[in-house]
Design an enzyme around this catalytic site. Structure first.
Site, short mmCIF file in Angstrom:
data_model
loop_
_atom_site.label_atom_id
_atom_site.label_comp_id
_atom_site.label_asym_id
_atom_site.label_seq_id
_atom_site.Cartn_x
_atom_site.Cartn_y
_atom_site.Cartn_z
CB SER A 1 3.03 1.95 6.08
OG SER A 1 1.83 1.99 6.78
CG ASP B 1 0.27 -4.08 2.80
OD1 ASP B 1 0.22 -3.54 1.68
OD2 ASP B 1 0.39 -3.43 3.86
CG HIS C 1 -0.43 0.32 2.51
ND1 HIS C 1 -0.02 -0.66 3.39
CD2 HIS C 1 -0.22 1.49 3.13
CE1 HIS C 1 0.40 -0.10 4.50
NE2 HIS C 1 0.30 1.22 4.37
#
Length: 509
Positions: free
Chosen positions: A250, A169, A139
């Site tokens: 992230s 992911d 992402h």
């Protein structure tokens, strides 16, 4: 003067006696040990370790781990053209961190759209080899037409996206440099709940931020990867930590006190969109398998048991299943087999509907997250020993894992079908729709893969493809015939869900 000395003499004597008593006690209780925790007045046995407040030692561990990790963690800037993708910074923020604006995030995004020369999203990444391979989240890189990597020393590079996997992911990038600092992968199966960890990343624009916490739980499935339909077969078995993680973390590193990589920070569970004590990281064993596949084969090699299942640890799922199928299955531990897919390795090995899977190899299966992790880290052709319960009796079966097409061998990009290569599937457009909108041709997109060629040019589910390479298309077969064995630039004419028409292209992979 003599009078004064007489008055002070008793206090001096008391002080000497008190001091001697203290020294004597320390010598008596601490004799023979230089490493004992003196605050407890005890001598530690050679094989004893304390979980007490040895903050000095812990601090030293944190400092060493931080010095190892910080140089290997990078900032990743995601640049997108304004029409290239709807997976904007705010979409990603809402997806993995919640919308702190109470549902007003999309409205805010429309008003504050980033210019083309500004990054529309920022995250972190971890250098995993001295020649410039970098692991991050899918992402973080989704929808990008340019990815910039900034090292902790502020040097900047334009990165190549080697590959992505929405199901975990995870993404793999490459910059052209040598001699870079990097992190080694640790065995994430060996981590324990309560173990100290550090999260290193670039939260909220604050570069090279280090936070500390513990492993709060293992094998967490939070339903985030499949919730927007981006992951067709999501694998969720996150490491949960209370080390502070915020937007921008992230793709960053979760490391042990040796500075070894045990996870890739991916998401938080929050009502505000910011840290509330629950962070989640992809285990390093799974992340490593994914990037090895991408690097070696160009695609992820995914093995499947070939079963449909019910998570017995989820009371609500069990109740819903019982209500729907008029059964009386009891909630508990394990995964209940509800059926089999085509070319199922599990069915061929002797498993039946109603069996309860309790173990894969030596890995205990208490819920679906355990099962997805134990199988998702395998490749087609791998053999696993499945322990299951049938009518209260425990048995085992040797299962050969297969891919979704029933194959037992690894594949490369050259082996993929056209739709797999371009990352989308297509349904015919009905004649009534063509008539109403004045179209002579068209197919509707579905199962558009993040990171796929169609997604890169801004196509998402339910867009209409009118022409490919100047030829009208009315079925998936038409697209396959046009692009089968085709090499070169592909031109796609399509309509978005607002009725706007675009012509864009990509190089056939």
């Amino acid at each position: 003067m003599k009078s004064t000395l007489k008055k002070l003499l008793p206090f001096a004597v008391v002080g000497v006696i008190s001091g001697a008593t203290t020294v004597g006690a320390i010598q008596y209780f601490g004799h023979g040990s230089n490493n004992g925790d003196q605050s407890f007045f005890t001598t530690s046995a050679p094989n004893t370790t304390f979980a007490g407040m040895n903050t000095g030692a812990v601090g030293d561990d944190f400092v060493k781990a931080a010095k190892t990790t910080v140089p290997a963690v990078v900032t990743i800037k995601n640049y997108q053209s304004r029409t290239a993708s709807r997976a904007t910074e705010q979409d990603l923020f809402d997806y993995f961190f919640g919308d702190p604006f109470g549902g007003r995030g999309q409205q805010r995004q429309k008003q504050q759209q980033a210019p083309d020369n500004m990054p529309s999203g920022m995250g972190s990444g971890v250098i995993i080899s001295p020649d410039g391979y970098i692991i991050s989240n899918n992402h973080v890189v989704a929808g990008a037409n340019k990815l910039e990597v900034v090292l902790s020393n502020k040097k900047s590079y334009i990165a190549t996206l080697v590959g992505t996997d929405p199901n975990t992911d995870i993404s793999l990038l490459k910059i052209e440099e040598k001699g870079l600092p990097y992190l080694n992968f640790a065995n994430s199966d060996n981590i324990d709940v309560g173990q100290w960890v550090l999260a290193v990343g670039n939260p909220l624009g604050l570069n090279s931020t280090v936070t500390a916490g513990i492993v709060s739980a293992k094998g967490r499935g939070i339903g985030i990867l499949g919730s927007q339909g981006k992951a067709s077969n999501p694998i969720e078995s996150f490491i949960q930590t209370d080390a502070a993680i915020n937007p921008g973390n992230s793709g960053g590193a979760l490391v042990n006190t040796n500075g070894e990589l045990i996870g890739i920070n991916s998401a938080i569970q929050s009502t505000t969109g910011y840290y509330q004590g629950y962070g989640f990281a992809v285990p390093s064993n799974l992340a490593r398998k994914i990037v090895e596949d991408i690097k070696k084969f160009g695609i992820v090699q995914r093995g499947f048991l070939g079963v449909s299942s019910l998570d017995l640890s989820n009371d609500q799922q069990v109740q819903a299943y019982n209500k729907q199928f008029k059964t009386n299955i009891k909630a508990g531990s394990g995964v209940y087999v509800t059926g089999f897919g085509d070319n199922s390795g599990a069915e061929d090995a002797g498993l039946k509907k109603g069996d309860i899977i309790t173990k894969v190899d030596n890995y205990d299966i208490t819920d679906f997250a355990d099962l997805s992790m134990s199988i998702g880290s395998k490749r087609p052709g791998d053999k696993v020993v499945v322990t299951y319960s049938r009518n209260g009796k425990e048995s085992t079966a040797n299962v050969t894992l297969r891919d979704q097409k029933g194959g037992t061998s690894t594949r490369t990009k050259a082996d993929l079908s056209v739709t797999e290569k371009i990352g989308a599937e297509f349904d015919p457009l009905n004649e009534r729709f063509k008539t109403e909108y004045g179209l002579n041709s068209g197919v509707v997109t579905k199962n558009v893969s993040e990171g796929g060629e169609m997604a890169k040019i801004g196509i998402v589910d339910n867009y209409i493809i009118i022409e490919v390479n100047g030829k009208p298309v009315n079925s998936q077969k038409d697209i396959e015939n046009i692009l089968n064995k085709y090499q070169g630039n592909v031109q796609v004419k399509f309509v978005d869900d607002y009725g706007r028409m675009y012509t864009k292209g990509f190089k056939m992979p």
